[in-house]
Write a protein that holds these residues in place. Structure first.
Motif, PDB file in Angstrom:
ATOM      1  N   GLU A  46      37.766  43.330  28.650  1.00  0.00           N
ATOM      2  CA  GLU A  46      38.396  42.139  29.204  1.00  0.00           C
ATOM      3  C   GLU A  46      39.001  42.424  30.577  1.00  0.00           C
ATOM      4  N   VAL A  47      39.631  43.572  30.705  1.00  0.00           N
ATOM      5  CA  VAL A  47      40.221  43.946  31.991  1.00  0.00           C
ATOM      6  C   VAL A  47      39.130  44.166  33.033  1.00  0.00           C
ATOM      7  N   ARG A  48      38.077  44.825  32.625  1.00  0.00           N
ATOM      8  CA  ARG A  48      36.985  45.084  33.567  1.00  0.00           C
ATOM      9  C   ARG A  48      36.335  43.781  34.024  1.00  0.00           C
ATOM     10  N   ALA A  49      36.162  42.856  33.123  1.00  0.00           N
ATOM     11  CA  ALA A  49      35.576  41.564  33.487  1.00  0.00           C
ATOM     12  C   ALA A  49      36.467  40.835  34.489  1.00  0.00           C
ATOM     13  N   HIS A  50      37.782  40.926  34.299  1.00  0.00           N
ATOM     14  CA  HIS A  50      38.708  40.275  35.235  1.00  0.00           C
ATOM     15  C   HIS A  50      38.616  40.933  36.616  1.00  0.00           C
ATOM     16  N   LEU A  51      38.554  42.245  36.655  1.00  0.00           N
ATOM     17  CA  LEU A  51      38.434  42.945  37.938  1.00  0.00           C
ATOM     18  C   LEU A  51      37.159  42.515  38.663  1.00  0.00           C
ATOM     19  N   ARG A  52      36.069  42.458  37.935  1.00  0.00           N
ATOM     20  CA  ARG A  52      34.788  42.101  38.548  1.00  0.00           C
ATOM     21  C   ARG A  52      34.797  40.667  39.081  1.00  0.00           C
ATOM     22  N   SER A  53      35.437  39.784  38.361  1.00  0.00           N
ATOM     23  CA  SER A  53      35.389  38.369  38.746  1.00  0.00           C
ATOM     24  C   SER A  53      36.351  38.033  39.884  1.00  0.00           C
ATOM     25  N   THR A  54      37.390  38.849  40.093  1.00  0.00           N
ATOM     26  CA  THR A  54      38.395  38.524  41.111  1.00  0.00           C
ATOM     27  C   THR A  54      38.298  39.400  42.364  1.00  0.00           C
ATOM     28  N   ALA A  55      37.702  40.576  42.267  1.00  0.00           N
ATOM     29  CA  ALA A  55      37.568  41.447  43.442  1.00  0.00           C
ATOM     30  C   ALA A  55      36.536  40.855  44.406  1.00  0.00           C
ATOM     31  N   HIS A  56      36.824  40.948  45.703  1.00  0.00           N
ATOM     32  CA  HIS A  56      35.935  40.354  46.704  1.00  0.00           C
ATOM     33  C   HIS A  56      34.994  41.418  47.272  1.00  0.00           C
TER      34      HIS A  56
END
Length: 280
Positions: A132-142
């Motif tokens: 879940e944390v990794r998915a959030h990082l991937r979706s918000t990092a530019h």
């Protein structure tokens, strides 16, 4: 020349748990050699990567570290994975114990302790899953500032970023989001770490101290991920650089050094040597 320490202390020895990167060892970018070139300290390479020198300490620091071997149990305590730690060759005898993956692994004579790792895994049920944390990082990092996205030992995640382009607001928003889910965030150089609160260096070092009957523990570190390690120690040191220094973090038993860069690593070892002399 540095005078020798007194005769080795009787067993069991005190424990010196130190972070590695930007505490004891330094990349070329982190050396902070601000003095004239002719006055720069001689350096010893302690790590190579892809056939190139990567990490260094001063030769004076190397001598101090070697001299501590009979008087304290050195426990390298790092967020590095086991593979990344395996590239490092510190001066002196190989450490009997090491802590890797921010406490996720205890190495004993180079081998991971399976029982400790299983115990750590059980504690990680208290936070949201790594996926879940990794998915959030991937979706918000530019993509403009994200260089790499990685996981470490299936325990935590980290990003390699272009610091010049990284928005301060994004890091704060990530820390707020992660904190509500049982995770912490740390920015170290070009890396942003997302680590479960339950995964700590201090717990692993306490286990090593228990096994070795260490009478007391010294610690050193520069980052937010080192704060728990420093707080749990009997005495500690932090460099004049890093997250802890930048935030003004302190504790009564932790000495805030003024030295920055590779000279801070040398100073930490000199301070540890002085503490051992006083303790002996």
């Amino acid at each position: 020349m540095t005078s020798p320490l007194p005769s080795p202390l009787p067993s069991p020895l005190p424990l010196l748990a130190s972070d590695l990167d930007r505490t004891l060892i330094y990349s070329a970018a982190a050396l902070a050699l601000t003095m004239p070139d002719a006055e720069a300290p001689r350096l010893l390479c302690v790590e190579t990567y892809e056939h190139k020198p990567l990490s260094f300490m001063t030769e004076e620091a190397a001598g101090l570290l070697t001299g501590l071997a009979d008087h304290a149990l050195l426990v390298p305590t790092t967020t590095r994975t086991r593979e990344q730690y395996g590239r490092i060759r510190l001066p002196g005898p190989p450490p009997r114990y090491a802590v890797c993956a921010n406490g996720g692994h205890i190495l004993v004579d180079g081998e991971a302790d399976a029982d400790w790792h299983a115990r750590v895994r059980r504690t990680l049920t208290e936070c949201v899953p790594l996926a879940e944390v990794r998915a959030h990082l991937r979706s918000t990092a530019h993509p403009d500032w994200l260089l790499k996205e990685r996981t470490a030992e299936d325990l935590f995640a980290y990003l390699v970023v272009d610091r010049a382009l990284l928005p301060d607001t994004w890091l704060k928003e990530l820390a707020d989001w992660a904190g509500q889910r049982g995770w912490g965030v740390s920015l170290q150089g070009r890396k942003i770490y997302a680590v479960p609160h339950a995964l700590t260096k201090s717990a692993a070092v306490a286990e090593v101290a228990r096994r070795t009957d260490a009478p007391y523990t010294y610690a050193a570190g520069d980052a937010l991920l080192d704060a728990d390690l420093l707080l749990a120690a009997d005495r500690g040191w932090r460099p004049g650089h890093g997250e802890l220094a930048d935030s003004g973090w302190d504790a009564p038993h932790v000495r805030a050094l003024t030295e920055r860069g590779v000279l801070a690593g040398e100073r930490i070892l000199r301070e540890a040597r002085g503490a051992l002399r006083a303790g002996s």
